[in-house]
Design a protein around this motif. Sequence first.
Motif, mmCIF file in Angstrom:
data_model
loop_
_atom_site.group_PDB
_atom_site.id
_atom_site.type_symbol
_atom_site.label_atom_id
_atom_site.label_comp_id
_atom_site.label_asym_id
_atom_site.label_seq_id
_atom_site.Cartn_x
_atom_site.Cartn_y
_atom_site.Cartn_z
ATOM 1 N N UNK A 268 0.869 -1.217 -0.034
ATOM 2 C CA UNK A 268 0.038 0.380 0.005
ATOM 3 C C UNK A 268 0.603 1.325 -0.066
ATOM 4 N N UNK A 269 2.423 1.272 0.394
ATOM 5 C CA UNK A 269 2.919 2.617 0.500
ATOM 6 C C UNK A 269 3.722 2.832 -0.153
ATOM 7 N N UNK A 270 3.816 1.147 -0.853
ATOM 8 C CA UNK A 270 4.159 1.616 -2.215
ATOM 9 C C UNK A 270 3.905 1.930 -3.393
ATOM 10 N N UNK A 271 2.388 1.439 -3.554
ATOM 11 C CA UNK A 271 2.043 1.142 -5.308
ATOM 12 C C UNK A 271 2.511 0.116 -5.905
ATOM 13 N N UNK A 272 3.254 -1.164 -5.169
ATOM 14 C CA UNK A 272 3.829 -1.983 -5.703
ATOM 15 C C UNK A 272 2.499 -3.078 -6.135
ATOM 16 N N UNK A 295 19.136 0.555 2.320
ATOM 17 C CA UNK A 295 18.558 1.188 3.221
ATOM 18 C C UNK A 295 19.000 2.358 4.010
ATOM 19 N N UNK A 296 20.110 2.220 3.406
ATOM 20 C CA UNK A 296 20.861 3.611 3.558
ATOM 21 C C UNK A 296 20.809 5.089 2.718
ATOM 22 N N UNK A 297 20.021 4.630 1.277
ATOM 23 C CA UNK A 297 19.556 5.518 0.375
ATOM 24 C C UNK A 297 18.077 5.629 0.406
ATOM 25 N N UNK A 298 17.743 4.525 1.089
ATOM 26 C CA UNK A 298 15.940 4.484 0.957
ATOM 27 C C UNK A 298 15.584 4.021 -0.244
ATOM 28 N N UNK A 318 7.762 5.111 6.438
ATOM 29 C CA UNK A 318 7.572 4.510 7.091
ATOM 30 C C UNK A 318 7.165 2.803 5.969
ATOM 31 N N UNK A 319 7.776 2.979 4.925
ATOM 32 C CA UNK A 319 8.059 2.291 4.760
ATOM 33 C C UNK A 319 9.918 1.690 4.532
ATOM 34 N N UNK A 320 10.139 2.571 4.418
ATOM 35 C CA UNK A 320 12.092 1.937 5.233
ATOM 36 C C UNK A 320 11.518 1.726 5.969
ATOM 37 N N UNK A 411 2.062 10.556 -0.083
ATOM 38 C CA UNK A 411 0.957 8.900 0.012
ATOM 39 C C UNK A 411 0.692 8.740 1.473
ATOM 40 N N UNK A 412 2.567 8.790 1.634
ATOM 41 C CA UNK A 412 2.295 7.474 3.812
ATOM 42 C C UNK A 412 1.918 9.024 4.255
ATOM 43 N N UNK A 413 2.179 9.716 4.579
ATOM 44 C CA UNK A 413 1.919 10.509 5.849
ATOM 45 C C UNK A 413 0.488 10.908 5.713
#
Length: 457
Positions: A268-272, A295-298, A318-320, A411-413
């Motif tokens: 839901x957070x990514x739209x994949x 993870x560093x670059x998100x 949130x997705x990270x 979108x996540x917020x």
Amino acid sequence: MPLLTVRAVDAHKPRERPYKLTLDRGLQLRIAPDGARTLLVRYTVKGSEVERQFRLPQEYGEGPGQMKLAAACAEAARIRALARDGVDWPAQEEARLRAEVVAKGVAGRHDGLTVEKALREYVEKKRRAKDGLPLKARTKADYLGMIESGKVSKSGRKFADGKLFSIAQILLSKLTAEDIRGVHYELAKRSQREAAYAMQVLRAVLRWHGIVVPGNPLGRDTAGRDRIVITASQGNPSPIPPERLGAWWRAAAVAPSKVAADYYRFQLLTGCRGGEIHGNKRHGYEPIKVGDIDCKGGKLVLRDTKNRSDHKLLLSRQALEIAQRYCAGRKPEDPLFPIVDARKTLAWINARAETSVQGHGLRATFASIAEELVSGGALKRMLNHSAGGDVTLGHYVGKSEAQLRAAWQTVADFIEAAAAAEADPKPSPSVRKRQLQARRRRTDMSTPSRTVVVTAH
């Protein structure tokens, strides 16, 4: 009436060099040194100033297979009369004969080729014109399934045959317009969408093999009244209702299977697409693995997606957080979400939230939220949809990583704020502030900054 008699024509004998006799108006006889007598018709098509010449297919003479003087004059008069009406009959006849030769050649190449064999060859050898890539594994499976017999379950239940199974064993050279109409009619009784899909595939196979079906209802040259109209596919999005979005998110946070719930929250957070996250063994799609996450670059890159391009996901906070949780202490080759079948968890979430969303509906929910919060160009790139014929998006509009990351974060917020509002019908000032910020980001991202010009006096 001919200008010369048969006896007068026969009196002319071959010479060292070829020469011509005028037999009638626009009709000449060419006599070659070897005695060959060729009939030539000269004519000018209405609207043209160029005089053309056509050689009649038969030689002049009185013997078998030859053309007599009277018949030659009549044929020349017919050709010239048509030319005066604007019809170039010799050119049309030449084109017809050439088409017949081509058709015979095609028929020879496809001798013994059935619809099934033709489709299998298409699936294996077809390459996309724009990049030379083969069809995707899932597309191949869908196409091949159209010519297969319906499977039988353990209980003995027979499932429906493939959409083109009824004509699979018909030779392409014997395929008729009525065969095609019959398949379309039967499929349309089940589903207009299935019928249209099957006709699209059949049309593509016939064109790829160069098969010409007389009166083909899928052909470009067939009259509109006799043509099968293939309607464009229409989506049927089923997103989470806006008023239940917060309830769904809160239910997912307390679901019994944490890993399955986090998989759906990540989607839901990514739209994949679901298959882009958990993969598909049947079609050879790899799942997202721990080593794929930066993870560093998100961010992470999905390889060779549905439209045959790589897709970069710029993860929201949130997705990270979800991704980092499943990366910790695990091997790079491990799948990010170690799940086999998460549908029971989704059913549990739906029951608690009073929703009915299914896997792909989460992608539709993401798109429905983003449509109100970000620009259309950003949304297309977030969903990894091709710009197609949109020149503006394809050639002029560029989106930086910072802009796209802000779009995903918006979108996540919004989702998080909806969950907070559902928990407290009277949200606190901080929650209300986050909701307003999420809604305002579209304006901040899509409205160009204004430059104030001050003129000195």
